[in-house]
Design a protein around this motif. Structure first.
Motif, PDB file in Angstrom:
ATOM      1  N   ASP A  33     -33.960  14.216 -12.656  1.00 34.40           N
ATOM      2  CA  ASP A  33     -32.650  14.852 -12.756  1.00 34.40           C
ATOM      3  C   ASP A  33     -32.039  14.976 -11.364  1.00 34.40           C
ATOM      4  O   ASP A  33     -32.745  15.133 -10.356  1.00 34.40           O
ATOM      5  CB  ASP A  33     -32.777  16.263 -13.354  1.00 34.40           C
ATOM      6  CG  ASP A  33     -33.188  16.237 -14.812  1.00 34.40           C
ATOM      7  OD1 ASP A  33     -32.924  15.231 -15.492  1.00 34.40           O
ATOM      8  OD2 ASP A  33     -33.787  17.229 -15.261  1.00 34.40           O
ATOM      9  N   TYR A  34     -30.724  14.936 -11.321  1.00 34.22           N
ATOM     10  CA  TYR A  34     -29.988  15.261 -10.114  1.00 34.22           C
ATOM     11  C   TYR A  34     -29.435  16.670 -10.237  1.00 34.22           C
ATOM     12  O   TYR A  34     -28.954  17.065 -11.302  1.00 34.22           O
ATOM     13  CB  TYR A  34     -28.826  14.280  -9.900  1.00 34.22           C
ATOM     14  CG  TYR A  34     -29.271  12.938  -9.414  1.00 34.22           C
ATOM     15  CD1 TYR A  34     -29.464  12.692  -8.062  1.00 34.22           C
ATOM     16  CD2 TYR A  34     -29.514  11.909 -10.312  1.00 34.22           C
ATOM     17  CE1 TYR A  34     -29.886  11.452  -7.609  1.00 34.22           C
ATOM     18  CE2 TYR A  34     -29.933  10.660  -9.876  1.00 34.22           C
ATOM     19  CZ  TYR A  34     -30.124  10.443  -8.528  1.00 34.22           C
ATOM     20  OH  TYR A  34     -30.545   9.215  -8.086  1.00 34.22           O
ATOM     21  N   GLU A  35     -29.515  17.423  -9.143  1.00 33.68           N
ATOM     22  CA  GLU A  35     -28.854  18.719  -9.101  1.00 33.68           C
ATOM     23  C   GLU A  35     -27.401  18.500  -8.707  1.00 33.68           C
ATOM     24  O   GLU A  35     -27.112  17.870  -7.684  1.00 33.68           O
ATOM     25  CB  GLU A  35     -29.533  19.645  -8.097  1.00 33.68           C
ATOM     26  CG  GLU A  35     -28.901  21.029  -8.046  1.00 33.68           C
ATOM     27  CD  GLU A  35     -29.637  21.962  -7.123  1.00 33.68           C
ATOM     28  OE1 GLU A  35     -30.636  22.563  -7.572  1.00 33.68           O
ATOM     29  OE2 GLU A  35     -29.229  22.080  -5.948  1.00 33.68           O
ATOM     30  N   VAL A  36     -26.499  19.001  -9.529  1.00 32.23           N
ATOM     31  CA  VAL A  36     -25.061  18.845  -9.284  1.00 32.23           C
ATOM     32  C   VAL A  36     -24.463  20.227  -9.047  1.00 32.23           C
ATOM     33  O   VAL A  36     -24.599  21.133  -9.881  1.00 32.23           O
ATOM     34  CB  VAL A  36     -24.369  18.161 -10.477  1.00 32.23           C
ATOM     35  CG1 VAL A  36     -22.870  18.040 -10.219  1.00 32.23           C
ATOM     36  CG2 VAL A  36     -24.990  16.791 -10.743  1.00 32.23           C
ATOM     37  N   GLN A  37     -23.828  20.397  -7.911  1.00 30.27           N
ATOM     38  CA  GLN A  37     -23.201  21.657  -7.535  1.00 30.27           C
ATOM     39  C   GLN A  37     -21.705  21.425  -7.338  1.00 30.27           C
ATOM     40  O   GLN A  37     -21.296  20.413  -6.764  1.00 30.27           O
ATOM     41  CB  GLN A  37     -23.818  22.205  -6.245  1.00 30.27           C
ATOM     42  CG  GLN A  37     -25.311  22.525  -6.356  1.00 30.27           C
ATOM     43  CD  GLN A  37     -25.910  22.813  -4.991  1.00 30.27           C
ATOM     44  OE1 GLN A  37     -26.111  21.909  -4.180  1.00 30.27           O
ATOM     45  NE2 GLN A  37     -26.209  24.067  -4.729  1.00 30.27           N
ATOM     46  N   VAL A  38     -20.900  22.368  -7.795  1.00 27.18           N
ATOM     47  CA  VAL A  38     -19.453  22.258  -7.705  1.00 27.18           C
ATOM     48  C   VAL A  38     -18.891  23.523  -7.076  1.00 27.18           C
ATOM     49  O   VAL A  38     -19.271  24.639  -7.445  1.00 27.18           O
ATOM     50  CB  VAL A  38     -18.811  22.042  -9.094  1.00 27.18           C
ATOM     51  CG1 VAL A  38     -17.287  22.045  -9.000  1.00 27.18           C
ATOM     52  CG2 VAL A  38     -19.310  20.737  -9.716  1.00 27.18           C
ATOM     53  N   LEU A  57     -20.488  14.892  -1.911  1.00 31.23           N
ATOM     54  CA  LEU A  57     -21.519  14.963  -0.885  1.00 31.23           C
ATOM     55  C   LEU A  57     -22.814  14.357  -1.391  1.00 31.23           C
ATOM     56  O   LEU A  57     -23.321  14.746  -2.449  1.00 31.23           O
ATOM     57  CB  LEU A  57     -21.809  16.417  -0.497  1.00 31.23           C
ATOM     58  CG  LEU A  57     -20.679  17.268   0.058  1.00 31.23           C
ATOM     59  CD1 LEU A  57     -21.162  18.700   0.205  1.00 31.23           C
ATOM     60  CD2 LEU A  57     -20.207  16.731   1.395  1.00 31.23           C
ATOM     61  N   THR A  58     -23.381  13.412  -0.644  1.00 28.37           N
ATOM     62  CA  THR A  58     -24.769  13.044  -0.871  1.00 28.37           C
ATOM     63  C   THR A  58     -25.653  14.120  -0.239  1.00 28.37           C
ATOM     64  O   THR A  58     -25.185  14.922   0.561  1.00 28.37           O
ATOM     65  CB  THR A  58     -25.072  11.676  -0.248  1.00 28.37           C
ATOM     66  OG1 THR A  58     -24.819  11.742   1.163  1.00 28.37           O
ATOM     67  CG2 THR A  58     -24.179  10.598  -0.858  1.00 28.37           C
ATOM     68  N   ASP A  59     -26.934  14.125  -0.600  1.00 27.26           N
ATOM     69  CA  ASP A  59     -27.837  15.189  -0.105  1.00 27.26           C
ATOM     70  C   ASP A  59     -27.251  16.565  -0.409  1.00 27.26           C
ATOM     71  O   ASP A  59     -27.296  17.480   0.431  1.00 27.26           O
ATOM     72  CB  ASP A  59     -28.092  15.060   1.395  1.00 27.26           C
ATOM     73  CG  ASP A  59     -28.957  13.848   1.736  1.00 27.26           C
ATOM     74  OD1 ASP A  59     -29.836  13.510   0.929  1.00 27.26           O
ATOM     75  OD2 ASP A  59     -28.746  13.248   2.805  1.00 27.26           O
ATOM     76  N   GLY A  60     -26.692  16.714  -1.619  1.00 28.88           N
ATOM     77  CA  GLY A  60     -25.959  17.918  -1.969  1.00 28.88           C
ATOM     78  C   GLY A  60     -26.649  19.234  -1.664  1.00 28.88           C
ATOM     79  O   GLY A  60     -26.071  20.101  -0.992  1.00 28.88           O
ATOM     80  N   PRO A  61     -27.888  19.450  -2.134  1.00 30.16           N
ATOM     81  CA  PRO A  61     -28.541  20.743  -1.878  1.00 30.16           C
ATOM     82  C   PRO A  61     -28.687  21.072  -0.395  1.00 30.16           C
ATOM     83  O   PRO A  61     -28.719  22.232  -0.017  1.00 30.16           O
ATOM     84  CB  PRO A  61     -29.909  20.572  -2.551  1.00 30.16           C
ATOM     85  CG  PRO A  61     -29.657  19.591  -3.647  1.00 30.16           C
ATOM     86  CD  PRO A  61     -28.664  18.621  -3.065  1.00 30.16           C
ATOM     87  N   LEU A  62     -28.752  20.056   0.452  1.00 29.42           N
ATOM     88  CA  LEU A  62     -28.890  20.280   1.891  1.00 29.42           C
ATOM     89  C   LEU A  62     -27.552  20.567   2.559  1.00 29.42           C
ATOM     90  O   LEU A  62     -27.456  21.407   3.464  1.00 29.42           O
ATOM     91  CB  LEU A  62     -29.543  19.055   2.541  1.00 29.42           C
ATOM     92  CG  LEU A  62     -29.825  19.131   4.040  1.00 29.42           C
ATOM     93  CD1 LEU A  62     -30.865  20.203   4.334  1.00 29.42           C
ATOM     94  CD2 LEU A  62     -30.289  17.770   4.555  1.00 29.42           C
ATOM     95  N   LEU A  63     -26.479  19.889   2.122  1.00 34.52           N
ATOM     96  CA  LEU A  63     -25.203  19.942   2.832  1.00 34.52           C
ATOM     97  C   LEU A  63     -24.132  20.768   2.131  1.00 34.52           C
ATOM     98  O   LEU A  63     -23.099  21.073   2.738  1.00 34.52           O
ATOM     99  CB  LEU A  63     -24.663  18.517   3.022  1.00 34.52           C
ATOM    100  CG  LEU A  63     -25.554  17.540   3.788  1.00 34.52           C
ATOM    101  CD1 LEU A  63     -24.852  16.197   3.924  1.00 34.52           C
ATOM    102  CD2 LEU A  63     -25.927  18.093   5.151  1.00 34.52           C
ATOM    103  N   VAL A  88     -24.429  16.350  -4.792  1.00 26.28           N
ATOM    104  CA  VAL A  88     -25.374  15.689  -5.693  1.00 26.28           C
ATOM    105  C   VAL A  88     -26.637  15.344  -4.912  1.00 26.28           C
ATOM    106  O   VAL A  88     -26.561  14.796  -3.804  1.00 26.28           O
ATOM    107  CB  VAL A  88     -24.779  14.399  -6.287  1.00 26.28           C
ATOM    108  CG1 VAL A  88     -25.760  13.770  -7.276  1.00 26.28           C
ATOM    109  CG2 VAL A  88     -23.442  14.669  -6.959  1.00 26.28           C
ATOM    110  N   GLY A  89     -27.805  15.669  -5.489  1.00 25.70           N
ATOM    111  CA  GLY A  89     -29.036  15.313  -4.810  1.00 25.70           C
ATOM    112  C   GLY A  89     -30.256  15.891  -5.476  1.00 25.70           C
ATOM    113  O   GLY A  89     -30.191  16.442  -6.579  1.00 25.70           O
ATOM    114  N   CYS A  90     -31.378  15.766  -4.783  1.00 27.58           N
ATOM    115  CA  CYS A  90     -32.654  16.281  -5.268  1.00 27.58           C
ATOM    116  C   CYS A  90     -32.663  17.803  -5.152  1.00 27.58           C
ATOM    117  O   CYS A  90     -32.334  18.353  -4.102  1.00 27.58           O
ATOM    118  CB  CYS A  90     -33.782  15.677  -4.442  1.00 27.58           C
ATOM    119  SG  CYS A  90     -35.424  16.324  -4.811  1.00 27.58           S
ATOM    120  N   ALA A  91     -33.041  18.475  -6.229  1.00 23.04           N
ATOM    121  CA  ALA A  91     -33.089  19.938  -6.223  1.00 23.04           C
ATOM    122  C   ALA A  91     -34.037  20.432  -5.132  1.00 23.04           C
ATOM    123  O   ALA A  91     -35.111  19.859  -4.913  1.00 23.04           O
ATOM    124  CB  ALA A  91     -33.534  20.457  -7.580  1.00 23.04           C
TER     125      ALA A  91
END
Length: 295
Positions: A33-38, A57-63, A88-91
């Motif tokens: 799964d990808y973690e998607v944050q908005v 954003l790639t690397d979503g959880p980090l950036l 969007v990225g790895c949780a």
């Protein structure tokens, strides 16, 4: 002449962006799964007729939270339009090792090898880095973002057709590749310290093929890297600074009428400390034409 009141200053608007609950989404091409944050603009709830540009954003959880904080201040300062941010990225719960493993698959352009000719490639070969590190599925990630996730989120949120893609390091490699692998999928690109020499310099090969078949490229592109990255062997081997500069020079020489390219090498910054500069200056550069008083 009366100056219009910005939307984020309207009565009832928030002081900052609002962050939606993260959700998990999966596509058939990947086994996770990808973690998607908005994050939604401060004025989102008080201007119901308005659709907003989107920063992906790639690397979503980090950036993600860094980008939200920076955009909050840029908007208040009149330096950027309000926009929706999608990360969007790895949780984060998966841990650093799994985070690194997945992004090495996500961002890698397809090819026979992840390496390349020249001193940089030889440096990695001497270290024992395998020619093919594993799956290289940049095309699949790009298809997920554009063909699956974007339509799904657009049904839920008021997005307009102005989409920008931001990536750093491996994510920058992915953004450089996406510029030519799916021309027009994004209007704006913020590319930080990209390892664009990877996969036999696939981004440069795609750029060459694009130039042979097209007379124009409608895009606003920002390349950024840190001065101190030049002196680190592993980063120098990837061409973290030289590759984006070469790409910027190549695009300049193409003389595309609808292309705008901005390049910044940030003094005193390394691979990590430069990220905030890349996001902040990148947003300002690629969305400069979208700044409208009262919006």
């Amino acid at each position: 002449m009366e100056v219009p009141v910005p939307d984020w200053q309207r009565p009832g608007a928030r002081c900052t962006m609002s962050i939606e609950s993260a959700v998990a989404m999966r596509t058939a091409a990947f086994d996770w799964d990808y973690e998607v944050q908005v994050a939604l603009p401060a004025s989102y709830g008080v201007v119901p007729e308005k659709a907003y540009p989107v920063l992906w954003l790639t690397d979503g959880p980090l950036l993600f939270h860094l980008a939200v904080g920076l955009l909050n201040t840029l908007v208040v300062g009149g330096l950027a339009p309000e926009m929706i941010i999608v990360g969007v990225g790895c949780a984060s719960e998966e841990g650093a090792t799994e985070f690194g493993r997945r992004r090495s698959i996500d961002f890698a352009p397809p090819g026979m090898s992840i390496l390349f000719d020249g001193p940089g490639g030889e440096y990695f070969r001497k270290l024992g880095v395998p020619e093919k590190g594993g799956k290289q599925q940049a095309d699949d990630l790009l298809a997920f973002l554009v063909d699956e996730l974007r339509p799904a989120l657009r049904r839920q949120y008021r997005m307009n057709d102005d989409h920008g893609l931001m990536g750093h390091s491996g994510g920058g490699m992915f953004a450089s590749y996406a510029l030519f692998a799916r021309p027009g999928a994004f209007r704006r690109y913020i590319i930080g310290s990209p390892s664009s020499n990877a996969a036999d310099r696939s981004a440069f090969r795609l750029e060459r093929d694009y130039a042979a078949a097209h007379a124009d490229l409608k895009a606003d592109v920002f390349f950024g890297a840190g001065e101190l990255e030049i002196g680190k062997l592993s980063l120098a081997a990837w061409g973290i600074v030289s590759a984006p500069v070469l790409m910027a020079e190549t695009l300049l020489l193409r003389q595309y009428p609808s292309l705008k390219v901005t390049t910044r090498i940030f003094s005193g910054k390394d691979h990590s400390s430069v990220i905030a500069d890349v996001i902040a200056e990148g947003v300002r550069a690629v969305w400069a034409d979208a700044l409208t008083p009262g919006k």
